[in-house]
Design a protein around this motif. Structure first.
Motif, PDB file in Angstrom:
ATOM      1  N   VAL A   1    -112.200 103.696  -6.811  1.00 52.73           N
ATOM      2  CA  VAL A   1    -111.132 102.928  -6.172  1.00 52.73           C
ATOM      3  C   VAL A   1    -110.659 103.708  -4.959  1.00 52.73           C
ATOM      4  O   VAL A   1    -110.478 104.928  -5.014  1.00 52.73           O
ATOM      5  N   ARG A   2    -110.475 103.024  -3.828  1.00 48.86           N
ATOM      6  CA  ARG A   2    -110.012 103.651  -2.591  1.00 48.86           C
ATOM      7  C   ARG A   2    -108.661 103.047  -2.212  1.00 48.86           C
ATOM      8  O   ARG A   2    -108.534 101.843  -2.089  1.00 48.86           O
ATOM      9  N   LEU A   3    -107.681 103.912  -2.042  1.00 56.06           N
ATOM     10  CA  LEU A   3    -106.338 103.482  -1.649  1.00 56.06           C
ATOM     11  C   LEU A   3    -106.049 104.142  -0.310  1.00 56.06           C
ATOM     12  O   LEU A   3    -105.707 105.338  -0.245  1.00 56.06           O
ATOM     13  N   LEU A   4    -106.193 103.381   0.768  1.00 51.78           N
ATOM     14  CA  LEU A   4    -106.198 103.932   2.114  1.00 51.78           C
ATOM     15  C   LEU A   4    -105.338 103.098   3.055  1.00 51.78           C
ATOM     16  O   LEU A   4    -105.274 101.871   2.938  1.00 51.78           O
ATOM     17  N   ASN A   5    -104.690 103.764   4.005  1.00 56.40           N
ATOM     18  CA  ASN A   5    -103.948 103.078   5.080  1.00 56.40           C
ATOM     19  C   ASN A   5    -102.814 102.194   4.557  1.00 56.40           C
ATOM     20  O   ASN A   5    -102.452 101.204   5.192  1.00 56.40           O
ATOM     21  N   ASN A   6    -102.265 102.539   3.403  1.00 56.13           N
ATOM     22  CA  ASN A   6    -101.155 101.761   2.849  1.00 56.13           C
ATOM     23  C   ASN A   6     -99.812 102.407   3.206  1.00 56.13           C
ATOM     24  O   ASN A   6     -99.734 103.590   3.512  1.00 56.13           O
ATOM     25  N   VAL A   7     -98.747 101.603   3.163  1.00 53.74           N
ATOM     26  CA  VAL A   7     -97.381 102.100   3.315  1.00 53.74           C
ATOM     27  C   VAL A   7     -96.625 101.742   2.042  1.00 53.74           C
ATOM     28  O   VAL A   7     -96.561 100.559   1.670  1.00 53.74           O
ATOM     29  N   ALA A   8     -96.074 102.764   1.371  1.00 49.24           N
ATOM     30  CA  ALA A   8     -95.383 102.547   0.102  1.00 49.24           C
ATOM     31  C   ALA A   8     -93.996 103.179   0.161  1.00 49.24           C
ATOM     32  O   ALA A   8     -93.865 104.398   0.278  1.00 49.24           O
ATOM     33  N   TYR A   9     -92.976 102.347   0.086  1.00 46.50           N
ATOM     34  CA  TYR A   9     -91.576 102.783   0.163  1.00 46.50           C
ATOM     35  C   TYR A   9     -90.978 102.567  -1.221  1.00 46.50           C
ATOM     36  O   TYR A   9     -90.783 101.442  -1.665  1.00 46.50           O
ATOM     37  N   GLY A  10     -90.686 103.673  -1.930  1.00 45.16           N
ATOM     38  CA  GLY A  10     -90.300 103.574  -3.325  1.00 45.16           C
ATOM     39  C   GLY A  10     -88.812 103.609  -3.584  1.00 45.16           C
ATOM     40  O   GLY A  10     -88.007 103.933  -2.708  1.00 45.16           O
ATOM     41  N   ARG A  11     -88.456 103.300  -4.816  1.00 48.55           N
ATOM     42  CA  ARG A  11     -87.078 103.404  -5.278  1.00 48.55           C
ATOM     43  C   ARG A  11     -86.794 104.845  -5.700  1.00 48.55           C
ATOM     44  O   ARG A  11     -87.708 105.584  -6.096  1.00 48.55           O
ATOM     45  N   PRO A  12     -85.550 105.270  -5.665  1.00 45.97           N
ATOM     46  CA  PRO A  12     -85.214 106.618  -6.129  1.00 45.97           C
ATOM     47  C   PRO A  12     -85.677 106.821  -7.569  1.00 45.97           C
ATOM     48  O   PRO A  12     -85.454 105.974  -8.445  1.00 45.97           O
ATOM     49  N   GLY A  13     -86.377 107.917  -7.810  1.00 50.02           N
ATOM     50  CA  GLY A  13     -86.855 108.229  -9.146  1.00 50.02           C
ATOM     51  C   GLY A  13     -88.122 107.513  -9.556  1.00 50.02           C
ATOM     52  O   GLY A  13     -88.656 107.742 -10.644  1.00 50.02           O
ATOM     53  N   GLN A  14     -88.632 106.645  -8.695  1.00 50.50           N
ATOM     54  CA  GLN A  14     -89.838 105.877  -9.015  1.00 50.50           C
ATOM     55  C   GLN A  14     -91.083 106.707  -8.735  1.00 50.50           C
ATOM     56  O   GLN A  14     -91.148 107.464  -7.768  1.00 50.50           O
ATOM     57  N   ALA A  15     -92.116 106.562  -9.583  1.00 50.25           N
ATOM     58  CA  ALA A  15     -93.400 107.205  -9.316  1.00 50.25           C
ATOM     59  C   ALA A  15     -93.975 106.657  -8.015  1.00 50.25           C
ATOM     60  O   ALA A  15     -93.841 105.466  -7.716  1.00 50.25           O
ATOM     61  N   THR A  16     -94.596 107.533  -7.240  1.00 48.48           N
ATOM     62  CA  THR A  16     -95.169 107.119  -5.961  1.00 48.48           C
ATOM     63  C   THR A  16     -96.601 106.635  -6.116  1.00 48.48           C
ATOM     64  O   THR A  16     -97.005 105.636  -5.534  1.00 48.48           O
ATOM     65  N   ASN A  17     -97.400 107.368  -6.888  1.00 51.63           N
ATOM     66  CA  ASN A  17     -98.757 106.928  -7.210  1.00 51.63           C
ATOM     67  C   ASN A  17     -99.128 107.549  -8.553  1.00 51.63           C
ATOM     68  O   ASN A  17     -98.253 108.061  -9.258  1.00 51.63           O
TER      69      ASN A  17
ATOM     70  N   SER B   1     -87.766  96.514 -12.490  1.00 50.64           N
ATOM     71  CA  SER B   1     -87.380  96.160 -13.854  1.00 50.64           C
ATOM     72  C   SER B   1     -86.721  97.347 -14.553  1.00 50.64           C
ATOM     73  O   SER B   1     -87.241  98.472 -14.526  1.00 50.64           O
ATOM     74  N   THR B   2     -85.598  97.096 -15.194  1.00 48.71           N
ATOM     75  CA  THR B   2     -84.929  98.119 -15.996  1.00 48.71           C
ATOM     76  C   THR B   2     -85.324  98.018 -17.457  1.00 48.71           C
ATOM     77  O   THR B   2     -84.851  98.791 -18.295  1.00 48.71           O
ATOM     78  N   ARG B   3     -86.223  97.091 -17.767  1.00 53.04           N
ATOM     79  CA  ARG B   3     -86.621  96.875 -19.152  1.00 53.04           C
ATOM     80  C   ARG B   3     -87.794  97.745 -19.567  1.00 53.04           C
ATOM     81  O   ARG B   3     -88.134  97.819 -20.745  1.00 53.04           O
ATOM     82  N   MET B   4     -88.463  98.366 -18.624  1.00 50.56           N
ATOM     83  CA  MET B   4     -89.635  99.168 -18.935  1.00 50.56           C
ATOM     84  C   MET B   4     -89.710 100.359 -17.988  1.00 50.56           C
ATOM     85  O   MET B   4     -89.018 100.409 -16.965  1.00 50.56           O
ATOM     86  N   LYS B   5     -90.560 101.311 -18.318  1.00 53.55           N
ATOM     87  CA  LYS B   5     -90.764 102.462 -17.464  1.00 53.55           C
ATOM     88  C   LYS B   5     -91.279 101.990 -16.108  1.00 53.55           C
ATOM     89  O   LYS B   5     -92.203 101.196 -16.014  1.00 53.55           O
ATOM     90  N   SER B   6     -90.662 102.492 -15.038  1.00 49.25           N
ATOM     91  CA  SER B   6     -90.980 102.013 -13.693  1.00 49.25           C
ATOM     92  C   SER B   6     -92.431 102.279 -13.323  1.00 49.25           C
ATOM     93  O   SER B   6     -92.962 103.367 -13.545  1.00 49.25           O
ATOM     94  N   TYR B   7     -93.086 101.269 -12.761  1.00 47.53           N
ATOM     95  CA  TYR B   7     -94.437 101.432 -12.234  1.00 47.53           C
ATOM     96  C   TYR B   7     -94.346 101.966 -10.810  1.00 47.53           C
ATOM     97  O   TYR B   7     -93.361 101.756 -10.109  1.00 47.53           O
ATOM     98  N   ALA B   8     -95.416 102.606 -10.366  1.00 48.92           N
ATOM     99  CA  ALA B   8     -95.482 103.053  -8.983  1.00 48.92           C
ATOM    100  C   ALA B   8     -95.674 101.854  -8.053  1.00 48.92           C
ATOM    101  O   ALA B   8     -95.973 100.740  -8.488  1.00 48.92           O
ATOM    102  N   ASN B   9     -95.501 102.101  -6.744  1.00 50.39           N
ATOM    103  CA  ASN B   9     -95.642 101.041  -5.752  1.00 50.39           C
ATOM    104  C   ASN B   9     -97.085 100.579  -5.604  1.00 50.39           C
ATOM    105  O   ASN B   9     -97.407  99.399  -5.737  1.00 50.39           O
ATOM    106  N   ILE B  10     -97.971 101.522  -5.270  1.00 49.24           N
ATOM    107  CA  ILE B  10     -99.400 101.225  -5.101  1.00 49.24           C
ATOM    108  C   ILE B  10    -100.164 102.349  -5.796  1.00 49.24           C
ATOM    109  O   ILE B  10     -99.999 103.520  -5.450  1.00 49.24           O
TER     110      ILE B  10
END
Length: 544
Positions: free
Chosen positions: A341-357, A324-333
């Motif tokens: 909260v446990r975030l494990l064994n995930n694959v996250a492929y982001g957009r340029p300039g996007q927050a990763t986590n 979305s270009t209407r709001m500040k970009s959210y991270a993938n996961i």
């Protein structure tokens, strides 16, 4: 009469092969055998509905006729609401443990539930032990447009706010929905949310394909959302009661401002929302599993936990979310303002300039054994996190994009065992050693990942297991998305638990898998039979 009734009950206990849960001891007779009710647009609600030759015409007639253990078999055709502002199907009657009421497509048929000016395609309203399986719920986006929505979308009008599937509390009676399974459905093109569970418990959302929802609503919805669940029958942080597994979720985005803040928000693939509780909702004490999902090309995040606790986000694949270009970009996961909260064994492929986590406002939140690529450097990087190209087979943003792993992927054989997730999105078993990261297990004999992955096949339920290793903990304040509600009213979610994680790579106890429907232990069954035998002997003595 009383003696005859007692003798009948005792005989049934001793000789019947019907499960004990299906017997009504006080009444002296077993519950009626489960029925199948048939529905067809060519039917008639004056029909018996008990055969394909004499089906009901409306889903509502079948729902209002069904009893525990019954199945509503839906035949070919398109089903819409009878009047504007109603639901196509409202489920208020409950099944019971071991005897749910099931709504499913008739074998070989492909019916379409098509809400036009309904609040919901399917509404589970304060009902329990319900299964919704193998259906297509298709909204009315094709007849709407952004210009019209920006001009006319508003609270109180379902035209631009229709949800596909909503599981929620009955606000008239206060009854909570619980033990609800939404499995293997195609859910798409609703102006409002895709699949939402609000103030519910014991919910399984598995193997669904959810796409192109949330475009025009003023309520800030998402593809799949769990909001302010309520504990039913107690709960503890080591037992999964809510499972979001094996879904394919994409092209969900909010394009209209949320009425609460007059800002753009949400449009996520999957969100676990406000489990820590707030001024209007108690904290949720159970645990949530989010595993084996593919979430891509959504306006908001791929998957995230917001103001929540006791959540495991494991073995998921997220790709080019935050579009979305209407709001500040959210991270993938990611997790924000969350605990345990446990975030494990995930694959996250982001957009340029996007927050990763994110590490914002988190306490006891672990990121580790993830593969990151694209976007900004991770705010939090666990000891075993990798920043590298995951090498997908044929990634993209279309409905058939292929996120299986190619040979040489850094995700292959580098994860940490997570005993609650032993199969991938296709149902293929994960290796006994170090598993592959992401939603797919790699198939070395073919040189590519396991076939399948549309998200339409049901993922295996979580198994009891042991905890994986930890990464770093998060904990810095920042701004983050707030989450909206589903019409005509809504709320937010929350949970908490002892993580059992160790920083040195050791393992501890993980959440146990709590079965939806308890099975009567053999020991208890034996005691009941013994009591039945005693009752029979007593009846005989009285007769003599």
């Amino acid at each position: 009469m009383k003696r005859t009734r007692s003798f009948a009950v005792t005989a049934a206990l001793l000789t019947s092969s019907v499960p004990l849960g299906l017997l009504t001891v006080g009444a002296g007779t077993a519950q009626a055998a489960a029925r199948t009710y048939f529905v067809s647009p060519g039917g008639n609600d004056g029909n018996p509905g008990t055969s394909a030759r004499s089906p009901f015409r409306t889903l509502q007639k079948a729902a209002d006729s069904a009893a525990p253990g019954d199945t509503v078999s839906i035949m070919n055709g398109t089903y819409s609401e009878r009047s504007a502002g109603s639901n196509v199907l409202t489920v208020k009657r409950s099944g019971r443990p071991g005897a749910p009421i099931t709504f499913t497509a008739h074998p070989g048929h492909r019916p379409v539930i098509h809400p036009v000016k309904a609040w919901n395609g399917i509404s589970v309203l304060g009902a329990s032990h319900i299964v919704i399986k193998g259906l297509e719920i298709k909204g009315n986006n094709s007849a709407l447009n952004l210009v019209g929505a920006e001009r006319a979308a508003k609270k109180g009008d379902p035209t631009y706010n229709t949800n596909c599937v909503s599981i929620e509390r009955n606000r008239s009676t206060g009854d909570l929905s619980h033990h609800v399974e939404v499995v293997g459905n195609k859910v798409h093109d609703c102006a409002g949310g895709g699949i939402s569970a609000i103030d519910a418990d014991h919910v399984t959302i598995s193997g669904n394909h959810v796409y192109s929802t949330s475009w025009y609503t003023v309520y800030a919805t998402s593809g799949i959302s769990v909001l302010t669940p309520r504990d039913v029958g107690g709960g503890d942080a080591k037992t999964y009661k809510i499972r979001i597994t094996g879904n394919r979720v994409h092209d969900n985005e909010t394009k209209i401002k949320w009425e609460r803040c007059r800002c753009y928000s949400d449009g996520n693939g999957i969100i676990i929302d406000t489990l820590k509780g707030d001024g209007d909702h108690p904290a949720y004490r159970g645990r949530v599993l989010v595993s084996d999902n593919i979430s891509y090309d959504n306006g908001g995040s791929g998957i995230h936990s917001f103001k929540s606790q006791h959540v495991d986000i494991v073995h998921n694949t997220a790709y080019l979310n935050g579009r979305s270009t209407r709001m500040k970009s959210y991270a993938n996961i990611f997790a924000h303002d969350s605990t345990d909260v446990r975030l494990l064994n995930n694959v996250a492929y982001g957009r340029p300039g996007q927050a990763t986590n994110s590490r914002s406002r988190n306490v006891d939140v672990t990121y580790d054994y993830n593969v990151y690529f694209g976007g900004k450097a991770p705010e939090v990087k666990g000891a075993h996190d990798v920043v590298a190209d995951p090498k997908f087979a044929n990634a993209g943003t279309g409905a058939n994009a292929d996120f299986r792993l190619e040979k040489g992927s850094p995700a292959i054989g580098t994860g940490t065992p997570f005993a609650a997730v032993t199969r991938d999105i296709t149902g293929a078993g994960r290796s006994g050693g170090a598993p592959d990261r992401g939603a797919y297990a790699f198939a070395p004999d073919t040189g590519e990942g396991a076939q399948g992955g549309s998200g339409d096949a049901t993922a295996s339920p979580a198994q009891e297991g042991t905890a994986p290793t930890t990464g770093e903990q998060s904990g810095a304040p920042d701004s983050a998305p707030t989450t909206g509600t589903e019409p005509p009213a809504g709320t937010e979610n929350g949970t908490g638990s002892d993580s059992g994680l160790s920083a040195d790579g050791g393992s501890g106890p993980l959440a146990e898998t709590g079965g939806s429907d308890p099975v009567l232990p053999l020991g208890i069954g034996a005691v009941v039979l013994a009591l039945g035998a005693g009752l029979l002997l007593l009846v005989r003595r009285k007769r003599s």
